[in-house]
Enzyme design. Structure first.
Site, PDB file in Angstrom:
ATOM      1  N   SER A  65       0.833  -1.204   0.000  1.00  0.00           N
ATOM      2  CA  SER A  65       0.000   0.000   0.000  1.00  0.00           C
ATOM      3  C   SER A  65       0.867   1.253   0.000  1.00  0.00           C
ATOM      4  O   SER A  65       2.010   1.249   0.447  1.00  0.00           O
ATOM      5  CB  SER A  65      -0.896   0.024   1.236  1.00  0.00           C
ATOM      6  OG  SER A  65      -1.768  -1.080   1.235  1.00  0.00           O
TER       7      SER A  65
HETATM    8  N1  SAH Z   1      -0.488  -4.839   4.186  1.00  0.00           N
HETATM    9  C1  SAH Z   1       0.135  -5.176   2.932  1.00  0.00           C
HETATM   10  C2  SAH Z   1      -0.795  -4.885   1.775  1.00  0.00           C
HETATM   11  C3  SAH Z   1      -0.805  -5.993   0.811  1.00  0.00           C
HETATM   12  S1  SAH Z   1      -2.025  -5.885  -0.456  1.00  0.00           S
HETATM   13  C4  SAH Z   1       1.484  -4.534   2.799  1.00  0.00           C
HETATM   14  O1  SAH Z   1       1.857  -3.722   3.635  1.00  0.00           O
HETATM   15  O2  SAH Z   1       2.205  -4.874   1.866  1.00  0.00           O
HETATM   16  C5  SAH Z   1      -3.337  -6.895   0.155  1.00  0.00           C
HETATM   17  C6  SAH Z   1      -3.011  -8.307   0.504  1.00  0.00           C
HETATM   18  O3  SAH Z   1      -4.215  -8.950   0.882  1.00  0.00           O
HETATM   19  C7  SAH Z   1      -2.414  -9.165  -0.628  1.00  0.00           C
HETATM   20  O4  SAH Z   1      -1.198  -9.672  -0.226  1.00  0.00           O
HETATM   21  C8  SAH Z   1      -3.461 -10.268  -0.827  1.00  0.00           C
HETATM   22  O5  SAH Z   1      -2.884 -11.526  -1.189  1.00  0.00           O
HETATM   23  C9  SAH Z   1      -4.107 -10.314   0.539  1.00  0.00           C
HETATM   24  N2  SAH Z   1      -5.442 -10.933   0.578  1.00  0.00           N
HETATM   25  C10 SAH Z   1      -6.463 -10.841  -0.324  1.00  0.00           C
HETATM   26  N3  SAH Z   1      -7.533 -11.558   0.074  1.00  0.00           N
HETATM   27  C11 SAH Z   1      -7.187 -12.137   1.276  1.00  0.00           C
HETATM   28  C12 SAH Z   1      -7.858 -13.010   2.181  1.00  0.00           C
HETATM   29  N4  SAH Z   1      -9.092 -13.467   1.962  1.00  0.00           N
HETATM   30  N5  SAH Z   1      -7.196 -13.376   3.302  1.00  0.00           N
HETATM   31  C13 SAH Z   1      -5.932 -12.950   3.565  1.00  0.00           C
HETATM   32  N6  SAH Z   1      -5.242 -12.145   2.732  1.00  0.00           N
HETATM   33  C14 SAH Z   1      -5.857 -11.720   1.599  1.00  0.00           C
END
Ligand code: SAH
Length: 214
Positions: A65
């Site tokens: 993000s």
């Molecule tokens: N907090 C992260 C943001 C990653 S983007 C950072 O700082 O990098 C969002 C993430 O949510 C992705 O890695 C994606 O694989 C995950 N995601 C999507 N659906 C999900 C679910 N049902 N359970 C757990 N993770 C999920």
């Protein structure tokens, strides 16, 4: 490069100054953002972009993000040291590190095995060991560790599921980007056993929350 340098520290300070100009974030949040080396969480070869206020790829079609969004979601959680927080969507672990720097008791779930392992590697390499990383589907939450004072969803969700609402403490909050194509940053506060209050904080664009693991 897999180390921190004076140049990176300088860039980080500048980024934090920009964030502080955009919104009066609590000094604890700014301090955490100044400390965590974001360039060690992004894809190799992109570290020169790590201190721009923008999202970046982290592999398997996912993104880390934007720093402003990380600061804002952390702010909206409104948590204090030792509070128990559940992050859904560990990704590369950057937001997880910010929560750890704030002294929170952190649980995080990721559905993508590659990212779950990458986050583990990134966090351990930086000395963050007191964290509970889970590989699984965030739609289920982590009932065995509930209730949480805060639940932070870092992917776009059409609607906050009952299973997660039930895993908050009284007075606890869920911070989530709610919507399909575009999302509205939403804070849901548990005001009673079965009562919740909702506030919204503007438009954002997140990768979607998906069902199941892979
Ligand atoms: N907090 C992260 C943001 C990653 S983007 C950072 O700082 O990098 C969002 C993430 O949510 C992705 O890695 C994606 O694989 C995950 N995601 C999507 N659906 C999900 C679910 N049902 N359970 C757990 N993770 C999920």
């Amino acid at each position: 490069m897999n180390s921190d340098s004076l140049q990176h520290k300088g860039q980080r300070r500048q980024l934090v100054e920009q964030l502080a100009q955009k919104y009066p974030f609590h000094p604890h949040i700014l301090k955490a953002m100044e400390k965590v080396p974001r360039h060690l969480f992004v894809e190799q070869g992109l570290d020169h972009l790590a201190y721009l206020d923008r999202p970046l790829p982290i592999g398997v079609n996912q993104t880390i993000s934007q720093p402003y969004t990380v600061a804002m979601q952390t702010h909206l959680l409104g948590l204090s040291k030792w509070d128990r927080v559940l992050e859904i969507g560990t990704g590369c672990g950057y937001q997880t590190a910010i929560l750890l720097e704030l002294g929170l008791s952190v649980y995080s779930i990721e559905r993508h095995k590659t990212l779950y392992l990458q986050a583990q590697k990134n966090l351990h390499a930086l000395g963050y060991h007191a964290v509970q990383l889970h590989y699984g589907d965030g739609f289920d939450g982590l009932p065995q560790f509930a209730p949480f004072k805060g639940i932070l969803i870092t992917c776009g969700i059409p609607k906050i599921p009952q299973s997660l609402l039930e895993q908050t403490t009284l007075g606890g909050r869920i911070v989530a980007p709610v919507g399909e194509e575009e999302q509205t940053m939403t804070v849901v506060t548990r005001t009673g056993v079965e009562t919740f209050e909702e506030q919204t904080f503007g438009a954002y664009s997140f990768v979607p929350m998906l069902h199941g693991t892979r």
